[in-house]
Structure formats: C-alpha cells, structure tokens
Design an enzyme around this catalytic site. Structure first.
Site, PDB file in Angstrom:
ATOM      1  N   LYS A  40       0.778  -1.179  -0.089  1.00  0.00           N
ATOM      2  CA  LYS A  40      -0.008  -0.070   0.060  1.00  0.00           C
ATOM      3  C   LYS A  40       0.740   1.235   0.020  1.00  0.00           C
ATOM      4  O   LYS A  40       0.577   2.154  -0.587  1.00  0.00           O
ATOM      5  CB  LYS A  40      -0.933  -0.177   1.192  1.00  0.00           C
TER       6      LYS A  40
ATOM      7  N   ASN B 275       0.235   9.436  -4.802  1.00  0.00           N
ATOM      8  CA  ASN B 275      -0.408  10.543  -4.031  1.00  0.00           C
ATOM      9  C   ASN B 275       0.509  11.744  -4.361  1.00  0.00           C
ATOM     10  O   ASN B 275      -0.194  13.044  -4.449  1.00  0.00           O
ATOM     11  CB  ASN B 275      -0.525  10.277  -2.666  1.00  0.00           C
TER      12      ASN B 275
ATOM     13  N   SER C 272      -5.880  11.413  -1.256  1.00  0.00           N
ATOM     14  CA  SER C 272      -5.867  12.028  -0.156  1.00  0.00           C
ATOM     15  C   SER C 272      -4.971  13.202   0.142  1.00  0.00           C
ATOM     16  O   SER C 272      -5.090  14.341   0.775  1.00  0.00           O
ATOM     17  CB  SER C 272      -5.579  11.004   0.804  1.00  0.00           C
TER      18      SER C 272
HETATM   19  O1  KPL Z   1      -5.001   5.477  -1.081  1.00  0.00           O
HETATM   20  C1  KPL Z   1      -5.207   6.230  -1.758  1.00  0.00           C
HETATM   21  C2  KPL Z   1      -5.099   7.783  -1.448  1.00  0.00           C
HETATM   22  O2  KPL Z   1      -5.783   8.675  -1.985  1.00  0.00           O
HETATM   23  O3  KPL Z   1      -4.660   7.829  -0.323  1.00  0.00           O
HETATM   24  C3  KPL Z   1      -5.489   5.940  -3.084  1.00  0.00           C
HETATM   25  C4  KPL Z   1      -5.572   4.588  -3.462  1.00  0.00           C
HETATM   26  C5  KPL Z   1      -4.350   6.142  -4.039  1.00  0.00           C
HETATM   27  C6  KPL Z   1      -6.926   6.447  -3.761  1.00  0.00           C
HETATM   28  O4  KPL Z   1      -6.700   7.780  -4.092  1.00  0.00           O
END
Ligand code: KPL
Length: 296
Positions: A181, A189, A250
């Site tokens: 992740k 991001n 995010s």
């Molecule tokens: O986890 C995400 C985030 O924006 O923090 C993703 C998977 C990239 C989805 O926008």
C-alpha cells in the site's frame, strides 16, 4: 447483539467505512473533538448503494463511556494525539483497528499504549470529501486487515465487519500488504498533489513519471527484503489509477484544503529506507522536496 464501533477520524475514508458498517448492520458512533453541542451527525455519501444520508450518534472524545471497538481513520500525523484524547476510554481489551496511510505508526502506538489489541488495515477504496461536507465514493478497492506482527486467525468481530465492507479480507502477512500500500501511495499521491490532477489523469502525460517512481520504489522494497510487496508494482499502480480514476488522492485533498500532508509517512519514510539501504531514490527524493515546498 452486535458490537458498537467508534470511528475516530470521520474524513472521507472514515465516513465511507462508517457507512459500509452501518449499512451492514453494525452500530456506529462517531467520535468528535468538539464539545457535546451535537448528539448526531449526518453525512451524505454518493457512489454507494444505497446513496444517501447516513446518520450517526456522536460522542465527544472526552466523554467517560468505555470503548470496546475503535476504528482509527485519522491522518497519520494525528493518530497519536487522537488516540491520547480517548486513552481514558480504552480498556485492556479494546480492539483497535488502525487504517491510516504510511508506515511506522504501529510501533509508536504499541509504545504509547502497551497491551492494546491492534489490528492493522489498509484499503485502496477511493473517496473524497466535497466542500459541502458530502463524501463521494469515487472508486472501489480492496481492504486488508491483520494482526500487527502475528499470524493470528480473524477475531470474532471480523465476520460481520467483513460482510459489511466490500472486498474485505483477513491477511496473515500485513507487513507485505502495508509495504504494498505504501508503494502504491508513493507512486500516486505525491504526484497528484504536485500536478493537481485526479488519479486517472496520471495515466496520461505523467505516466512515464509514474513508471520511473515504480521502478525506484521496487528497488528500495527489494533491498528491504520486501520483493513480494512490489511484484508487478507498475501494473498494480495503473490498475489502482484506473479503479480510482475520478478520485482526488488524499494528499491532493490535503494540499487543496491547506492541511498538512502525509508525505513524511509515505515518501519521507521510503526515502529514509532507501538512504539507510544505500539505494538510489532520486525521483522520490525530488518529489518529497516538491511536496514539502508545495504544501507550505
Ligand atoms: O489511498 C489512496 C489515497 O488517495 O490515499 C488511493 C488508493 C491512491 C486512492 O486515491
């Protein structure tokens, strides 16, 4: 009787999970830092079946009632202070699920709250909050949960939880899942934050930059003994980009709202690993600097 879950951090992802849980028949209470002027809160969510308004009781963090089940979905940089604000409400037996971006927080939590039963969670669900406070479920993803360092089988509460949250699975090797992740977040991001674009737009002109980041992140992970986490990283990242095409990451949401970003817990942590391991991370380092400057 079902468990009562408290949600600490009802931002876009916290609100989405609160809605999944309530829709699935779980009792959900939102925790709030403001004093008890409101005792319920409604959040409009679209992109979810059924679309609409979800209403929850609100409990102020300072209230005395004990918490048995706690989902933490705050920003990485507020996790410790948020948990401290409810520490008087935690029992030795409280189950805490930590679903935050970035790495390194579980050790800090275990140190601050020894003995706490901590489950780590990671999701690729895409959601963002609009200016009017409503939340858009902009892309479906997968949610993985597991014990911090162990191979434990799913706890009893996971049965209803995983039936409420779509594509939610118990994972025996969370270290690999969390690294994966982190790798995905590091490739998506910061670039969306600097370019001011949706996740989907990364598949256009910036795609080469995404590929270069993926190659570098793969080398760092391999040097860290986490090769399994980055198998086919590039195609996984482009799958997430397509799956959450309309989402504003995010980090982009943080920059746009003038909030601090999670860059130190994502790219900052990655670059630190690369430096320790003596692995080149030029692209990530540049991006780290760019987000630091951009978000100022
Ligand atoms: O986890 C995400 C985030 O924006 O923090 C993703 C998977 C990239 C989805 O926008």
């Amino acid at each position: 009787m079902t468990e009562r879950w408290y949600v600490l951090g009802a931002g876009a992802i916290g609100s989405l999970f609160a809605a999944f849980m309530q829709r699935g028949g779980i009792e959900v209470v939102l925790l709030d830092h403001r004093d008890g002027s409101t005792n319920s809160r409604s959040i409009d969510i679209d992109g979810l079946e059924p679309c609409g308004r979800f209403t929850y009781p609100v409990s102020t963090v300072g209230a005395p009632e004990k918490i048995d089940y706690l989902l933490v979905t705050t920003k990485a940089y507020t996790v410790l202070s948020a948990l401290a604000s409810v520490s008087h409400r935690l029992r030795d037996t409280t189950k805490v699920v930590l679903m935050v971006n970035g790495m390194g927080l579980d050790a800090a939590i275990q140190k601050a709250h020894p003995g706490l039963s901590l489950t780590l969670a990671t999701t690729t669900e895409g959601a963002y909050r609009r200016a009017d406070g409503s939340v858009c479920h902009a892309g479906s993803g997968r949610t993985l949960m597991g014990e911090a360092g162990g191979k434990a089988s799913p706890p009893p509460w996971f049965d209803l939880f995983s039936r409420s949250v779509p594509d939610c699975h118990w994972e025996h090797d969370m270290a690999v899942s969390l690294w994966r992740k982190l790798a995905i977040n590091a490739a998506i991001n910061p670039l969306t934050a600097v370019l001011g674009c949706t996740n989907g737009e990364l598949a256009g002109e910036p795609a080469d930059r995404v590929r270069a980041l993926c190659a570098e992140i793969t080398t760092v992970a391999e040097a860290a003994g986490m090769a399994r986490a980055v198998e086919d990283l590039e195609s996984t990242v482009f799958e997430v980009i397509r799956g959450t095409a309309d989402n504003r990451s995010s980090m982009l949401q943080d920059v746009e709202a003038g909030r601090p970003t999670e860059i130190e817990y994502i790219t900052g942590w990655l670059v630190e690993q690369a430096n320790k391991l003596g692995v080149d991370a030029t692209n990530n380092t540049r991006l780290l600097e760019a987000v630091r400057t951009h978000a100022r």
